[in-house]
Design an enzyme around this catalytic site. Structure first.
Site, short mmCIF file in Angstrom:
data_model
loop_
_atom_site.label_atom_id
_atom_site.label_comp_id
_atom_site.label_asym_id
_atom_site.label_seq_id
_atom_site.Cartn_x
_atom_site.Cartn_y
_atom_site.Cartn_z
N LYS A 188 1.94 -2.81 6.79
CA LYS A 188 2.42 -2.61 5.42
C LYS A 188 3.90 -2.21 5.42
CE LYS A 188 -1.41 -3.64 3.36
NZ LYS A 188 -1.52 -4.84 2.49
N SER B 123 0.86 -1.18 0.00
CA SER B 123 0.00 0.00 0.00
C SER B 123 0.89 1.23 0.00
CB SER B 123 -0.90 0.01 1.24
OG SER B 123 -1.56 1.25 1.40
N TYR C 253 -2.49 -0.57 10.49
CA TYR C 253 -2.43 -0.93 9.07
C TYR C 253 -1.11 -0.47 8.47
CZ TYR C 253 -3.82 -1.17 4.14
OH TYR C 253 -3.89 -1.44 2.80
N SER D 200 -13.22 -0.52 -3.77
CA SER D 200 -13.34 -1.91 -3.33
C SER D 200 -14.20 -1.92 -2.06
CB SER D 200 -11.96 -2.50 -3.03
OG SER D 200 -11.42 -1.95 -1.84
#
Length: 238
Positions: free
Chosen positions: A113, A96, A109, A145
């Site tokens: 990553k 990401s 998160y 998404s």
């Protein structure tokens, strides 16, 4: 118009739980038994996050690392063993832009990553004797998404109330096409994003002091949007 020549023998669908690491070796062997080889592994499993660190239970961070990081490198380990035997293959990991920069509401998160980036960049240096094995990191920005509907929040089991408008994000098919182009050309790392995210990636890479200043300003709006029920990513699209 091309007509696909794929038959039933050319397709195998296996249910896989990245957090059930004890099942990854058997899953790899099932694929090898069916096809005889694995040419490409695409690591594309994971969940994002929308919560402030001060409000978030530590169990959430454990779950994020277990899924996004440990699950990914576990599956990679078994597939890589096969690729080393063949001395050929591609390992593609969907990281990401959050693996390059930091952002509020996504501390766990971003950490997962960043961990993937560090792991695969280091793994690449261990495979210099295998020039036909490619390690490819894909770093998308916001893409249309269902990732927002499934984000981690401050507590395990709690879902986000409002996923917001997705129209300002990159269309899914464009991201997929650019990913395939990157894989076909064996790019070590590809930033797949519209601006301003792409510009911010360059700032984090080359002018980090300016990036920190900008993120402090943009991050404040991101948090305000989140608290008011607006998609946090919308703060960067205006």
């Amino acid at each position: 118009l091309e007509i696909s020549s794929l038959g039933e023998k050319d397709i195998l669908v296996l249910r896989l739980d990245l957090t059930d690491r004890s099942s990854h070796e058997a899953a790899t062997n099932s694929v090898l038994k069916h096809f005889g080889k694995i040419d490409v592994l695409v690591n594309n499993g994971g969940r994002s996050q929308r919560s402030l660190f001060v409000d978030t239970n530590l169990d959430v961070y454990n779950a994020i690392i277990e899924l996004n990081y440990l699950g990914t490198i576990s599956l990679t380990k078994y597939v890589l063993n096969h690729m080393i035997q063949r001395q050929k293959g591609k390992i593609v990991t969907v990281s990401s832009v959050m693996g390059i920069m930091g952002a509020p509401l996504a501390t766990g998160y971003c950490a997962s990553k960043h961990a993937l980036q560090g792991f695969f960049n280091s793994l690449r240096t261990e495979l210099t004797d295998y020039p036909e094995i490619s390690i490819i990191n894909i770093c998308p920005g916001p893409v249309q998404s269902k990732i927002i509907q499934n984000v981690f929040t401050e507590n395990l089991g709690k879902s986000i109330e409002n996923s917001g408008d997705q129209s300002h994000k990159m269309p899914t098919d464009r991201c997929a096409r650019l990913t395939l182009v990157s894989v076909a050309n064996n790019l070590k790392e590809a930033w797949i994003s519209d601006n301003p995210y792409l510009a911010v990636c360059y700032m984090w890479q080359y002018t980090p002091t300016w990036a920190w200043w900008l993120m402090n300003r943009m991050g404040k709006r991101r948090i305000q949007n989140f608290k008011s029920g607006v998609d946090a990513d919308a703060s960067y699209s205006r």
